[in-house]
Design a protein around this motif. Structure first.
Motif, PDB file in Angstrom:
ATOM      1  N   TRP A 222     -28.586 -13.937  70.039  1.00 15.85           N
ATOM      2  CA  TRP A 222     -30.061 -14.312  70.262  1.00 15.85           C
ATOM      3  C   TRP A 222     -30.379 -14.745  71.584  1.00 15.85           C
ATOM      4  O   TRP A 222     -31.500 -14.485  72.131  1.00 15.85           O
ATOM      5  CB  TRP A 222     -30.417 -15.683  69.273  1.00 15.85           C
TER       6      TRP A 222
ATOM      7  N   TYR B  80     -33.120 -10.160  74.211  1.00 14.25           N
ATOM      8  CA  TYR B  80     -34.215  -9.763  75.380  1.00 14.25           C
ATOM      9  C   TYR B  80     -33.409  -8.447  76.027  1.00 14.25           C
ATOM     10  O   TYR B  80     -34.067  -7.642  76.493  1.00 14.25           O
ATOM     11  CB  TYR B  80     -34.685 -10.880  76.231  1.00 14.25           C
ATOM     12  N   LYS B  81     -32.280  -8.775  76.503  1.00 12.28           N
ATOM     13  CA  LYS B  81     -31.796  -7.792  77.181  1.00 12.28           C
ATOM     14  C   LYS B  81     -31.324  -6.181  76.461  1.00 12.28           C
ATOM     15  O   LYS B  81     -31.464  -5.297  76.722  1.00 12.28           O
ATOM     16  CB  LYS B  81     -30.159  -8.133  77.756  1.00 12.28           C
TER      17      LYS B  81
ATOM     18  N   GLU C  49     -33.022  -5.549  73.899  1.00 12.97           N
ATOM     19  CA  GLU C  49     -34.471  -4.885  73.604  1.00 12.97           C
ATOM     20  C   GLU C  49     -34.744  -3.965  74.867  1.00 12.97           C
ATOM     21  O   GLU C  49     -35.313  -2.727  74.677  1.00 12.97           O
ATOM     22  CB  GLU C  49     -35.711  -5.827  73.509  1.00 12.97           C
ATOM     23  N   ASP C  50     -34.480  -4.340  76.161  1.00  8.46           N
ATOM     24  CA  ASP C  50     -34.611  -3.511  77.119  1.00  8.46           C
ATOM     25  C   ASP C  50     -33.719  -2.242  77.202  1.00  8.46           C
ATOM     26  O   ASP C  50     -34.245  -1.336  77.716  1.00  8.46           O
ATOM     27  CB  ASP C  50     -34.748  -4.343  78.284  1.00  8.46           C
TER      28      ASP C  50
ATOM     29  N   LYS D  84     -35.941  -0.313  73.332  1.00  9.85           N
ATOM     30  CA  LYS D  84     -37.067   0.663  73.957  1.00  9.85           C
ATOM     31  C   LYS D  84     -36.722   1.735  74.361  1.00  9.85           C
ATOM     32  O   LYS D  84     -37.482   2.953  73.867  1.00  9.85           O
ATOM     33  CB  LYS D  84     -37.379  -0.388  75.134  1.00  9.85           C
TER      34      LYS D  84
ATOM     35  N   GLU E 192     -36.910  -4.793  64.430  1.00 17.17           N
ATOM     36  CA  GLU E 192     -38.193  -5.402  65.090  1.00 17.17           C
ATOM     37  C   GLU E 192     -39.127  -6.393  64.305  1.00 17.17           C
ATOM     38  O   GLU E 192     -39.445  -7.416  65.143  1.00 17.17           O
ATOM     39  CB  GLU E 192     -39.257  -4.194  65.551  1.00 17.17           C
TER      40      GLU E 192
ATOM     41  N   ILE F 230     -36.978  -9.639  64.309  1.00 17.74           N
ATOM     42  CA  ILE F 230     -37.144 -10.344  65.828  1.00 17.74           C
ATOM     43  C   ILE F 230     -38.317 -11.082  65.904  1.00 17.74           C
ATOM     44  O   ILE F 230     -38.697 -12.082  66.278  1.00 17.74           O
ATOM     45  CB  ILE F 230     -37.087  -9.420  66.890  1.00 17.74           C
ATOM     46  N   GLU F 231     -39.684 -10.303  65.209  1.00 23.40           N
ATOM     47  CA  GLU F 231     -40.965 -10.997  65.394  1.00 23.40           C
ATOM     48  C   GLU F 231     -40.998 -12.173  64.540  1.00 23.40           C
ATOM     49  O   GLU F 231     -41.613 -13.313  64.948  1.00 23.40           O
ATOM     50  CB  GLU F 231     -41.765  -9.837  64.910  1.00 23.40           C
TER      51      GLU F 231
ATOM     52  N   GLU G  36     -39.113 -14.995  66.090  1.00 20.50           N
ATOM     53  CA  GLU G  36     -39.763 -15.524  67.338  1.00 20.50           C
ATOM     54  C   GLU G  36     -41.131 -16.368  67.128  1.00 20.50           C
ATOM     55  O   GLU G  36     -41.484 -17.185  68.038  1.00 20.50           O
ATOM     56  CB  GLU G  36     -39.904 -14.306  68.236  1.00 20.50           C
TER      57      GLU G  36
END
Length: 549
Positions: free
Chosen positions: A449, A453-454, A456-457, A461, A540, A543-544, A547
């Motif tokens: 967790w 964010y890394k 995802e990038d 994506k 996804e 994660i949504e 969050e």
């Protein structure tokens, strides 16, 4: 002149002592014909020549007959001349070592030309006469072995004889034994070839060669053996590989192998021989390599191989060759066996060694199927690490992230061929989904967790973009194929259906196929993209949900 008269002349004439060896060629040719009326006289002449002629000249003459044997009569010639050769060599007394070596080398060179039995029936019937030759060779060499083993403090001459016998054993292990697939004793109770292998290992022990020393030869300093030239290889790797196979797979002479050696040491010794087998392409070599690797591994306790072994060259080379077997070998049962042995090897490494092994395989295998299999194993190790009292630092937290970056990676970014990398991509997505479900955000034992964010990038994506591009490309191709089909009239359509055409996807021309086949391929590709997109969408969603406050 009748052979009976010639026999009488030969036995009375003194010139025969000097020139009699010239009669060997014609005598051998007549004896090979096995004509009953000539046989007794020819044998009498040969017996007399062996008694009165110079043994050195007789040796040269007999070996010349062996070397010049017709391909169809190699076995008959060898078997016919073994006893005369033995008698001549024994007449040489203490000066025979080099002559014994020359004779054994010549004989084995001819025997190696005989085809090897492939089936139980071929060995039972000895259709190629290889079994007879091998059995006869054992009888031929026995007096020299007995002479070599008699003295505990051998003289230089006896040492020279032992060296020649060692050469014979090494050459026998390579040819014919390396080519032979020995049958299980339950399948073939009386196997001449198994007996030959057993006797060769017995001769090695008789002349003072330690089987453990031979096996560990690649790990230890090379010994100097009298009688070998400096540049000559005393212990050929192929011969030692054959020895390891006979010991640990066929269990020949295992009762003489000391039990004090650890299973890890034995594996370490065998890895170079395993690598030698697996670097070849012949079915028999690959089968022996896989069998030897498997038998060496099963002796080792699970989770016990230390990471230090990964620094050895053979522990790097063997997996690389194993990957080639699994991906390039055209023989299905060997590919399946290769995968089984790969998993067995993974199970034997300790946790840190597994971690390093996975890193190495992801970097070097260059095959999506193998990479997918490794990623599945990584997931299994993370699952074990997350269980109570099973925590380990290598598959959790800071150590896990470098490995995850190797896993969650698109080699060419959004332009990666997703179909070619299907296995890797699906296993990567399954691993990511598992981590997000299994490791709760409030626990964050793996640290996923924190890193999300890394990920995802650098992964999600680009993967989403790649999926959209791939789907758009294949949907366009699908529409073009349908449109082309509709524009043709009935007659042209009939002609097209009977012909074949080509399709280009991703700048690569696909094999010629009918329009129906093209549509099927395109639909299959789109279904695959939908499957990837479905798993990505679920990730996804997780994660949504996590969050949201």
């Amino acid at each position: 002149m009748a052979l009976e008269q010639l026999s009488d002349i030969v036995q009375r004439c003194n010139i025969v002592r000097c020139m009699g060896w010239n009669l060997l060629g014609p005598l051998v040719q007549i004896l090979l014909k096995k004509e009953e009326n000539n046989l007794p006289h020819c044998l009498a002449i040969l017996t007399h020549l062996l008694e009165v002629c110079s043994p050195k000249e007789l040796l040269v003459g007999l070996l010349e007959q062996v070397e010049e044997a017709h391909p169809d009569s190699i076995a008959e010639t060898v078997i016919l001349l073994l006893q005369p050769l033995q008698k001549v060599l024994l007449r040489l007394g203490g000066r025979k070592a080099s002559s014994v070596g020359m004779a054994l080398s010549t004989l084995l060179g001819q025997v190696a030309r005989l085809p090897v039995p492939q089936t139980k029936e071929q060995e039972e019937d000895d259709v190629f006469n290889l079994c007879r030759c091998c059995s006869a060779l054992l009888v031929f060499v026995r007096p020299f072995v007995e002479e070599a083993k008699q003295s505990r403090t051998p003289t230089p001459k006896e040492d020279e004889l032992r060296t020649e016998l060692l050469k014979f054993c090494m050459k026998s292990l390579c040819e014919p034994l390396l080519e032979v697939q020995l049958k299980d004793p339950e399948t073939l109770a009386e196997s001449p070839l198994r007996n030959f292998a057993t006797e060769i290992l017995g001769i090695l022990s008789d002349i003072g060669e330690s089987l453990p020393d031979l096996l560990s030869h690649s790990l230890l300093r090379r010994r100097e053996v009298p009688g070998f030239l400096e540049e000559e290889v005393c212990y050929p790797k192929e011969s030692l590989a054959s020895l390891a196979y006979l010991l640990f797979v066929q269990h020949i002479a295992m009762d003489t192998f000391p039990t004090v050696f650890s299973s890890v040491f034995v594996l370490q010794c065998n890895m170079e021989y395993i690598n030698l087998f697996l670097s070849r392409t012949e079915e028999s070599r690959l089968q022996k390599g896989l069998d030897l690797y498997e038998k060496s591994l099963v002796r080792v306790e699970d989770n016990s191989l230390p990471v230090q072994l990964m620094e050895l060259k053979s522990f790097f080379s063997v997996p690389q060759n194993l990957v080639k077997v699994m991906t390039l070998c055209p023989i299905q049962h060997l590919r399946i066996k290769g995968l089984k042995v790969l998993q067995l090897s993974i199970d034997k490494f300790d946790t840190e060694a597994k971690y390093k092994f996975f890193q190495c395989m992801l970097k070097t295998s260059h095959h999506a199927g193998v990479e997918g299999y490794i990623i599945k194993n990584i997931k299994n190790q993370i699952d074990i690490a997350l269980k109570p009292d099973k925590g380990n630092e290598w598959f959790m937290g800071a150590h896990l992230f470098p490995l995850l970056r190797q896993v969650l990676c698109l080699p060419q970014g959004p332009e990666t061929d997703l179909l070619q990398n299907l296995d890797r991509v699906m296993e990567s997505l399954n691993l990511l989904r598992y981590l997000l479900i299994r490791d709760k955000a409030w626990r964050n034992q793996t640290g996923i967790w924190t890193e999300l964010y890394k990920i995802e990038d650098y992964y999600m994506k680009p993967l989403r973009m790649g999926l959209n591009m791939s789907k758009a490309h294949y949907e366009a191709e699908l529409q073009n194929t349908k449109d082309n089909s509709k524009k043709t009239n009935a007659k042209a359509e009939s002609q097209i259906q009977e012909s074949v055409c080509s399709l280009t996807v991703g700048n690569e021309k696909m094999p010629n196929m009918t329009p129906e086949m093209q549509l099927q391929v395109l639909h299959s590709a789109l279904h695959t993209f939908d499957m990837m997109e479905s798993v990505l969408a679920r990730i996804e969603e997780i994660i949504e949900v996590k969050e949201k406050p």
